[in-house]
Design a protein around this motif. Structure first.
Motif, PDB file in Angstrom:
ATOM      1  N   PRO A  41       0.809  -1.215   0.000  1.00  0.00           N
ATOM      2  CA  PRO A  41       0.000   0.000   0.000  1.00  0.00           C
ATOM      3  C   PRO A  41       0.846   1.271   0.000  1.00  0.00           C
ATOM      4  CG  PRO A  41       0.163  -0.827   2.222  1.00  0.00           C
ATOM      5  CD  PRO A  41       0.870  -1.831   1.331  1.00  0.00           C
ATOM      6  N   MET A  42       0.187   2.388  -0.290  1.00  0.00           N
ATOM      7  CA  MET A  42       0.865   3.678  -0.173  1.00  0.00           C
ATOM      8  C   MET A  42       1.393   3.828   1.248  1.00  0.00           C
ATOM      9  SD  MET A  42      -1.329   6.301  -2.550  1.00  0.00           S
ATOM     10  CE  MET A  42      -0.862   7.613  -1.486  1.00  0.00           C
ATOM     11  N   GLY A  43       2.586   4.405   1.347  1.00  0.00           N
ATOM     12  CA  GLY A  43       3.222   4.584   2.646  1.00  0.00           C
ATOM     13  C   GLY A  43       4.199   3.483   3.002  1.00  0.00           C
ATOM     14  N   ALA A  44       4.097   2.336   2.334  1.00  0.00           N
ATOM     15  CA  ALA A  44       5.008   1.228   2.631  1.00  0.00           C
ATOM     16  C   ALA A  44       6.425   1.579   2.198  1.00  0.00           C
ATOM     17  CB  ALA A  44       4.543  -0.045   1.927  1.00  0.00           C
ATOM     18  N   SER A  45       7.406   1.013   2.872  1.00  0.00           N
ATOM     19  CA  SER A  45       8.811   1.123   2.480  1.00  0.00           C
ATOM     20  C   SER A  45       9.165  -0.099   1.655  1.00  0.00           C
ATOM     21  CB  SER A  45       9.712   1.182   3.711  1.00  0.00           C
ATOM     22  OG  SER A  45       9.445   2.342   4.453  1.00  0.00           O
ATOM     23  N   ILE A  46       9.786   0.122   0.503  1.00  0.00           N
ATOM     24  CA  ILE A  46      10.146  -0.962  -0.406  1.00  0.00           C
ATOM     25  C   ILE A  46      11.669  -1.026  -0.496  1.00  0.00           C
ATOM     26  CG2 ILE A  46       9.870  -1.911  -2.729  1.00  0.00           C
ATOM     27  CD1 ILE A  46       7.202  -1.575  -1.230  1.00  0.00           C
TER      28      ILE A  46
END
Length: 131
Positions: A74-79
């Motif tokens: 989701p938006m906000g996740a760190s990848i």
């Protein structure tokens, strides 16, 4: 002996923002990390892992990707992408990549790059427009 040898690793991270979601990139209708964004992250991770080891005027270009997108983020996740150079064959560089979000593994696969003389590559590429 070439400084490029199997075992070189790299890491590159991004946050999921509206700009790298599937809906923004045109690869889907949801606000989740886009597959094209994952591929770009993997290519960038691999490229950056070897760039400092290349001779002046030499760069690498991506030629093949085989990457599975296993889970949505989701938006906000760190990848985070982790790359490993697994084979060097003259100018060909073969990498394995794994991609993680805050929960776990979300992608994995292989990527191939070739080293090229940057000026000659650009000249050859733009010469096509003159024909």
């Amino acid at each position: 002996m070439s400084p490029l040898s199997p075992g070189i690793t790299g890491e590159k991270s991004v946050a999921v923002t509206i700009e790298n979601t599937a809906i923004a990139m045109g690869s889907g209708t949801l606000r989740v990390f886009a597959t094209p964004a994952m591929i770009a992250l993997c290519e960038g991770c691999c490229a950056e892992s070897v760039e400092a080891l290349l001779d002046s005027g030499v760069t690498s270009v991506g030629t093949k990707v085989d990457i599975e997108h296993l889970a949505a983020s989701p938006m906000g996740a760190s990848i985070l992408c982790k790359s490993k150079l697994v084979a060097v064959d003259n100018r060909r560089l073969d990498f394995e990549v794994e991609v993680y979000d805050n929960v776990g593994l979300i992608g994995k696969g292989k990527h191939t790059r070739f080293t090229v003389d940057a000026d000659r590559f650009v000249q050859k590429t733009y010469a096509k427009l003159e024909k």
